[in-house]
Design an enzyme around this catalytic site. Structure first.
Site, PDB file in Angstrom:
ATOM      1  N   ASP A  60       0.962  -1.428   0.335  1.00 46.64           N
ATOM      2  CA  ASP A  60       0.364   0.259  -0.223  1.00 46.64           C
ATOM      3  C   ASP A  60       0.559   0.748  -0.434  1.00 46.64           C
ATOM      4  O   ASP A  60       0.235   2.220  -0.489  1.00 46.64           O
ATOM      5  CB  ASP A  60      -0.904  -0.058   1.108  1.00 46.64           C
ATOM      6  CG  ASP A  60      -0.285  -0.044   2.383  1.00 46.64           C
ATOM      7  OD1 ASP A  60       0.896  -0.573   2.453  1.00 46.64           O
ATOM      8  OD2 ASP A  60      -0.444  -0.027   3.732  1.00 46.64           O
ATOM      9  N   MET A  75     -11.030   6.404   0.022  1.00 49.03           N
ATOM     10  CA  MET A  75     -10.882   7.093   1.352  1.00 49.03           C
ATOM     11  C   MET A  75      -9.720   7.520   1.072  1.00 49.03           C
ATOM     12  O   MET A  75      -8.805   6.948   1.234  1.00 49.03           O
ATOM     13  CB  MET A  75     -10.607   6.146   2.276  1.00 49.03           C
ATOM     14  CG  MET A  75     -10.536   6.531   3.771  1.00 49.03           C
ATOM     15  SD  MET A  75     -12.417   7.339   4.630  1.00 49.03           S
ATOM     16  CE  MET A  75     -13.113   6.658   4.237  1.00 49.03           C
ATOM     17  N   GLU A  92     -12.736   4.521  14.220  1.00 55.60           N
ATOM     18  CA  GLU A  92     -13.047   3.616  13.912  1.00 55.60           C
ATOM     19  C   GLU A  92     -12.165   2.568  13.469  1.00 55.60           C
ATOM     20  O   GLU A  92     -11.021   3.325  13.116  1.00 55.60           O
ATOM     21  CB  GLU A  92     -14.559   3.055  13.103  1.00 55.60           C
ATOM     22  CG  GLU A  92     -15.727   4.432  13.198  1.00 55.60           C
ATOM     23  CD  GLU A  92     -16.815   3.698  12.558  1.00 55.60           C
ATOM     24  OE1 GLU A  92     -16.381   2.784  11.123  1.00 55.60           O
ATOM     25  OE2 GLU A  92     -17.157   4.707  12.057  1.00 55.60           O
ATOM     26  N   LYS A 106      -9.791   0.663  11.594  1.00 54.90           N
ATOM     27  CA  LYS A 106      -9.727   0.132   9.729  1.00 54.90           C
ATOM     28  C   LYS A 106      -9.534  -0.761   9.743  1.00 54.90           C
ATOM     29  O   LYS A 106      -8.236  -1.704   9.202  1.00 54.90           O
ATOM     30  CB  LYS A 106      -8.570   0.847   8.724  1.00 54.90           C
ATOM     31  CG  LYS A 106      -8.780   0.756   7.378  1.00 54.90           C
ATOM     32  CD  LYS A 106      -7.721   2.127   7.224  1.00 54.90           C
ATOM     33  CE  LYS A 106      -7.972   1.840   5.734  1.00 54.90           C
ATOM     34  NZ  LYS A 106      -7.681   1.229   5.337  1.00 54.90           N
ATOM     35  N   ASP A 123      -8.887  -4.528   7.792  1.00 58.35           N
ATOM     36  CA  ASP A 123      -8.236  -5.131   6.934  1.00 58.35           C
ATOM     37  C   ASP A 123      -9.180  -6.212   5.778  1.00 58.35           C
ATOM     38  O   ASP A 123      -8.551  -7.585   6.313  1.00 58.35           O
ATOM     39  CB  ASP A 123      -6.856  -5.870   6.907  1.00 58.35           C
ATOM     40  CG  ASP A 123      -5.657  -5.252   6.050  1.00 58.35           C
ATOM     41  OD1 ASP A 123      -6.117  -5.793   4.818  1.00 58.35           O
ATOM     42  OD2 ASP A 123      -4.462  -5.955   5.586  1.00 58.35           O
ATOM     43  N   ARG A 141     -17.877  -4.628  -4.052  1.00 57.66           N
ATOM     44  CA  ARG A 141     -17.714  -3.085  -4.093  1.00 57.66           C
ATOM     45  C   ARG A 141     -16.960  -2.877  -5.506  1.00 57.66           C
ATOM     46  O   ARG A 141     -17.946  -2.421  -5.594  1.00 57.66           O
ATOM     47  CB  ARG A 141     -16.245  -2.491  -3.272  1.00 57.66           C
ATOM     48  CG  ARG A 141     -15.910  -1.103  -3.429  1.00 57.66           C
ATOM     49  CD  ARG A 141     -15.058  -0.912  -2.992  1.00 57.66           C
ATOM     50  NE  ARG A 141     -14.954  -0.588  -2.163  1.00 57.66           N
ATOM     51  CZ  ARG A 141     -15.194   0.533  -0.897  1.00 57.66           C
ATOM     52  NH1 ARG A 141     -15.617   0.919  -1.295  1.00 57.66           N
ATOM     53  NH2 ARG A 141     -15.363  -0.064   0.353  1.00 57.66           N
ATOM     54  N   TYR A 146     -20.413  -0.502   9.065  1.00 57.75           N
ATOM     55  CA  TYR A 146     -20.126   0.365   9.752  1.00 57.75           C
ATOM     56  C   TYR A 146     -21.278   1.730   8.890  1.00 57.75           C
ATOM     57  O   TYR A 146     -20.738   3.133   9.301  1.00 57.75           O
ATOM     58  CB  TYR A 146     -18.683   1.216   9.764  1.00 57.75           C
ATOM     59  CG  TYR A 146     -17.863   0.480   8.125  1.00 57.75           C
ATOM     60  CD1 TYR A 146     -18.174   1.283   7.803  1.00 57.75           C
ATOM     61  CD2 TYR A 146     -17.715  -0.301   8.255  1.00 57.75           C
ATOM     62  CE1 TYR A 146     -16.938   1.140   6.090  1.00 57.75           C
ATOM     63  CE2 TYR A 146     -16.328  -1.229   7.640  1.00 57.75           C
ATOM     64  CZ  TYR A 146     -16.521  -0.193   5.783  1.00 57.75           C
ATOM     65  OH  TYR A 146     -15.779  -0.496   5.203  1.00 57.75           O
ATOM     66  N   LYS A 206      -2.947   5.816   8.266  1.00 61.04           N
ATOM     67  CA  LYS A 206      -2.365   4.125   7.851  1.00 61.04           C
ATOM     68  C   LYS A 206      -1.486   4.145   9.005  1.00 61.04           C
ATOM     69  O   LYS A 206      -1.096   5.149   9.783  1.00 61.04           O
ATOM     70  CB  LYS A 206      -1.688   4.075   6.547  1.00 61.04           C
ATOM     71  CG  LYS A 206      -2.877   4.405   5.400  1.00 61.04           C
ATOM     72  CD  LYS A 206      -3.807   3.342   5.404  1.00 61.04           C
ATOM     73  CE  LYS A 206      -3.249   2.127   4.731  1.00 61.04           C
ATOM     74  NZ  LYS A 206      -2.778   2.524   3.553  1.00 61.04           N
ATOM     75  N   CYS A 231      25.449 -27.729  -4.226  1.00 66.07           N
ATOM     76  CA  CYS A 231      24.057 -27.176  -4.295  1.00 66.07           C
ATOM     77  C   CYS A 231      24.331 -28.123  -2.445  1.00 66.07           C
ATOM     78  O   CYS A 231      24.702 -29.330  -1.972  1.00 66.07           O
ATOM     79  CB  CYS A 231      23.439 -28.388  -5.393  1.00 66.07           C
ATOM     80  SG  CYS A 231      21.954 -28.536  -4.128  1.00 66.07           S
ATOM     81  N   CYS A 289      23.029 -31.960  -2.447  1.00 68.12           N
ATOM     82  CA  CYS A 289      23.332 -33.172  -2.826  1.00 68.12           C
ATOM     83  C   CYS A 289      25.154 -33.074  -3.698  1.00 68.12           C
ATOM     84  O   CYS A 289      25.524 -33.686  -3.416  1.00 68.12           O
ATOM     85  CB  CYS A 289      22.869 -33.224  -4.070  1.00 68.12           C
ATOM     86  SG  CYS A 289      22.650 -32.073  -5.364  1.00 68.12           S
ATOM     87  N   CYS A 316      19.676 -26.020  -8.368  1.00 72.14           N
ATOM     88  CA  CYS A 316      20.660 -26.884  -9.328  1.00 72.14           C
ATOM     89  C   CYS A 316      20.204 -28.256  -9.936  1.00 72.14           C
ATOM     90  O   CYS A 316      19.026 -27.944  -9.862  1.00 72.14           O
ATOM     91  CB  CYS A 316      20.345 -28.113  -7.405  1.00 72.14           C
ATOM     92  SG  CYS A 316      21.435 -29.534  -7.749  1.00 72.14           S
ATOM     93  N   CYS A 353      19.378 -34.297  -6.916  1.00 74.08           N
ATOM     94  CA  CYS A 353      18.885 -33.714  -6.350  1.00 74.08           C
ATOM     95  C   CYS A 353      17.944 -34.491  -5.410  1.00 74.08           C
ATOM     96  O   CYS A 353      16.483 -34.384  -6.070  1.00 74.08           O
ATOM     97  CB  CYS A 353      19.473 -32.951  -6.596  1.00 74.08           C
ATOM     98  SG  CYS A 353      18.891 -31.020  -4.937  1.00 74.08           S
TER      99      CYS A 353
END
Length: 749
Positions: free
Chosen positions: A67, A118, A148, A150, A152, A171, A267, A355, A449, A452, A467, A472
């Site tokens: 964000d 918002m 209030e 916020k 998520d 929405r 809300y 935020k 690696c 292996c 690898c 492996c």
């Protein structure tokens, strides 16, 4: 982005870096210079970026940036448009609500009133600026605010009429959302009927429809259980609760949604006119009386100082909650005063979202450990002293790749700053340089690696280290499943479950071990299931383990034996050599004819094959340079695989598969011609038609260009047909295609 909704979740670091680079322009300088042309170009670029990332977030539930990165882009665009008002367009992200509607999956629903976004305050200074503007507009000391949390989650609008649930919609784009009524009905705290007391409190007739708005979210405990289940079943986990809630709400099957344990906080309302309420805090009381779930962490504040205190308390206790929040929404409490302030093009002037910054802690990086993925990619992982961040203890975080380590200059022994991207994914922010030990050294990728001991491969121009050893153990199961799959060796009856059992029993360590199995060994494998009842004739009791059994085992061994007849091209594809798909395998087999010739070929020889460039050639040579891989190839030959290409048999096989005459195919009459197929074919699929054309020597590509000889167009042909006509490429119908496949001759102009 929206009321009670964060904008972006976790972030892949390379995307974050690109977003920060994209947002690094200087709009103020542009304005001062008066360079309108550059400003217009930058504004167009920003609108494109904002639309793209909004689509990733809203439509795909798969954000690529945080964000904060998105907000940088949005703020820059706002600054440019403020300096050059004539650059503002109706389609600009500053003038509309973010979001998208998937009309193919869900029925579109028009909201009763627009659902606005918002505006954000990224710090206390920006919050104070909004408070000062609001106080100045309405009179200092004459304003009360409702604060209030916020949430998520995912925005939702729910419509009721005569007190009964009518529908629910996402929405969407703010005006039109997606009908998710069946799924929302499964959410336990959404009332199907409003209380009689609340209906009696309505100013309008109860038959007047009302549309309430809120947030659908997934509790943290439910999120952890969902990801535990995904991990146990081998599925990819959700990145964060917001994505999990969005994905759960948009399921096609409501039964899936019902199992996801979603919840809501309501809300807002589309229109307060039908209610006897004059303020936000009164409206929240009405929602509670109606039976809605309303967040209890709400306060009516009469001074800016009280608003500050609420924000501070919310930040301090965010980890104590069983749901994610990423800030505080501050609203002017009075509906009359809200009306006086009104809206901008995209957001209410009477509300702002403060935020939260990501929570950061310091700890000590003890080790950078290598994790080998299923495709052989080596990923560095930071191991550090455990530290509690955003409500949970973390002790490790991916460092993605060597470029990321160098960019952040992270070293073992450093004191580092860590946080959770999107409040979920642990991430190393960087080192505290003034605490670095004088003798610290840069970390580098290993040359072998760790799983292996095989040499690690790094191709020029790529970030990843890999690898490529068939031996492996970290890649074993995926390589085995790929080998037996339909497009490779096509071993029917050997799937993921049986491969797991073979590996767990220590019977298969590489693909060559498949051909050492026998019926008795496979039959005795434990399937992991047990008998529900006893059967005296079979000599089993309830609870005894169920073995694979001789019938299935015999089929498996028979299928493995049949797979020995697969052509060399299939074998090359099945080996899992990077960049070598089915068609590349066929090209290599037809060019070199034997695996020995391919091993001896130079990288330049391989790159010289049609359709194979330096990148594929380098990958093939790297694979064949590993001694363990050559040993596996020899064991495959010893088991009965020829590892040689019989051109006659290959031509006959292709002819049989495609229906093309074998003698005609041997002549390659279409050699030098390039075909493109589009639309719907009735007599054969496009893949089948393409294979038949290739059998006659033609080249089949997926895009039309000036080099295209013919376009074969069936019904519902689209843009390829348009492009072919514009370039003057001859267009054939299916009847003409069949004539070509029968005769090997193309139509005469």
């Amino acid at each position: 982005m929206s009321e009670q909704q964060s904008l972006f979740g976790d972030l892949a670091m390379d995307n974050e870096t690109r977003a920060q680079q994209a947002a690094s322009g200087a709009p103020a300088a542009t304005a001062q210079q008066g360079d309108r042309a550059k400003a217009a170009e930058r504004a167009a670029e920003l609108r494109h970026l904002l639309d793209y990332h909004a689509y990733r977030y809203y439509a795909l539930d798969a954000p690529e940036i945080t964000d904060a990165a998105f907000d940088k882009l949005l703020v820059e665009l706002q600054q440019i448009e403020a300096a050059y008002p004539d650059l503002v367009t109706s389609s600009s992200y500053t003038q509309r609500v973010g979001g998208f509607v998937d009309a193919e999956q869900f029925t579109p629903v028009t909201h009763m009133a627009r659902m606005y976004s918002m505006d954000d305050a990224m710090n206390l200074e920006e919050l104070d600026e909004w408070l000062d503007r609001t106080e100045a507009a309405l009179g200092a000391g004459n304003v009360a605010y409702t604060c209030e949390l916020k949430i998520d989650g995912l925005g939702v609008a729910i419509t009721y009429q005569d007190g009964a649930f009518v529908r629910a919609a996402t929405r969407g784009d703010g005006t039109t959302g997606e009908d998710v009524s069946l799924n929302v009905r499964t959410i336990k705290d959404v009332p199907m009927h409003l209380s009689e007391a609340a209906l009696e409190h309505m100013a309008a007739d109860r038959s007047t429809p009302i549309e309430v708005r809120g947030e659908v979210y997934m509790p943290k405990g439910s999120f952890m259980r969902l990801n535990d289940e995904a991990d146990a079943e081998g599925r990819d986990p959700f990145a964060n609760p917001r994505n999990a809630a969005a994905g759960s709400l948009r399921q096609k099957d409501p039964k899936v949604t019902a199992k996801r344990d979603l919840a809501t906080f309501i809300y807002a309302i589309a229109d307060t006119a039908p209610l006897h309420v004059d303020s936000q805090h009164e409206f929240l009381d009405w929602l509670r009386s109606a039976g809605f779930s309303v967040n209890p962490n709400v306060a009516r504040c009469t001074t800016p100082a009280a608003v500050h205190q609420f924000c501070a308390d919310a930040l301090a206790h965010r980890s104590d909650l069983d749901y994610d929040i990423d800030g505080v929404v501050v609203k002017v409490d009075s509906f009359t005063q809200q009306g006086d302030l009104g809206f901008t093009a995209r957001a209410p002037r009477w509300a702002i979202a403060f935020k939260f910054p990501p929570e950061e802690k310091t700890t000590v990086l003890r080790e950078i450990r290598i994790q080998v993925g299923r495709t052989g990619v080596l990923t560095p992982v930071a191991e550090f002293d455990p530290v509690t961040v955003a409500g949970s203890t973390i002790a490790r975080a991916t460092l993605h790749n060597i470029d990321e380590i160098r960019r952040k200059d992270v070293r073992v022994g450093d004191t580092i700053i860590v946080h959770k991207a999107g409040d979920v994914i642990p991430e190393v922010v960087g080192p505290v340089l003034d605490k670095r030990w004088p003798d610290s050294v840069e970390w580098d990728m290993p040359t072998e690696c760790p799983a292996c001991g095989s040499p690690v491969v790094h191709e020029d121009g790529e970030v990843a280290y890999r690898c490529v050893s068939l031996d492996c153990p970290a890649q074993l199961k995926e390589r085995l499943i790929h080998w037996v799959s339909r497009g490779c060796m096509d071993v029917d009856g050997v799937g993921e479950e049986l491969v797991d059992k073979l590996v767990e029993a220590g019977l298969v360590h590489d693909v060559a071990d498949f051909y050492q199995l026998d019926v008795d060994t496979v039959a005795a494998l434990d399937t992991g299931r047990t008998y529900a009842t006893s059967n005296a004739k079979k000599g089993v009791a309830a609870g005894d383990p169920i073995p694979v059994g001789p019938t299935i085992a015999a089929k498996v061994i028979d299928q493995l034996n049949q797979s020995k007849q697969q052509p060399l091209g299939r074998v090359l594809f099945a080996l899992g050599i990077r960049h070598v798909g089915k068609s590349v395998g066929e090209v290599l087999a037809q060019r070199f004819l034997t695996i020995d010739a391919l091993v001896q070929a130079s990288e330049e020889d391989i790159a010289g094959c049609e359709g194979i460039g330096p990148k594929i050639a380098a990958s093939v040579k790297q694979f064949l340079a590993v001694p363990e891989n050559l040993e596996v190839l020899q064991r495959l030959r010893d088991a009965g695989l020829s590892l040689e290409e019989d051109l006659g048999a290959a031509a006959a096989r292709v002819a049989q598969q495609t229906g093309v005459d074998a003698d005609l195919a041997a002549e390659h009459p279409l050699e030098g011609l390039t075909f493109v197929l589009t639309g719907t074919l009735e007599l054969r699929t496009r893949d089948e038609a393409g294979a038949a054309l290739k059998a006659l020597g033609a080249k089949v590509t997926g895009s039309v260009s000036k080099k295209t000889s013919y376009l074969v167009a069936g019904p519902k042909a689209g843009s390829k047909l348009t492009k072919a006509e514009s370039l003057g490429v001859p267009v054939l119908d299916e009847a003409q295609l069949e004539q070509i496949l029968t005769t090997g001759k193309v139509p005469q102009e």
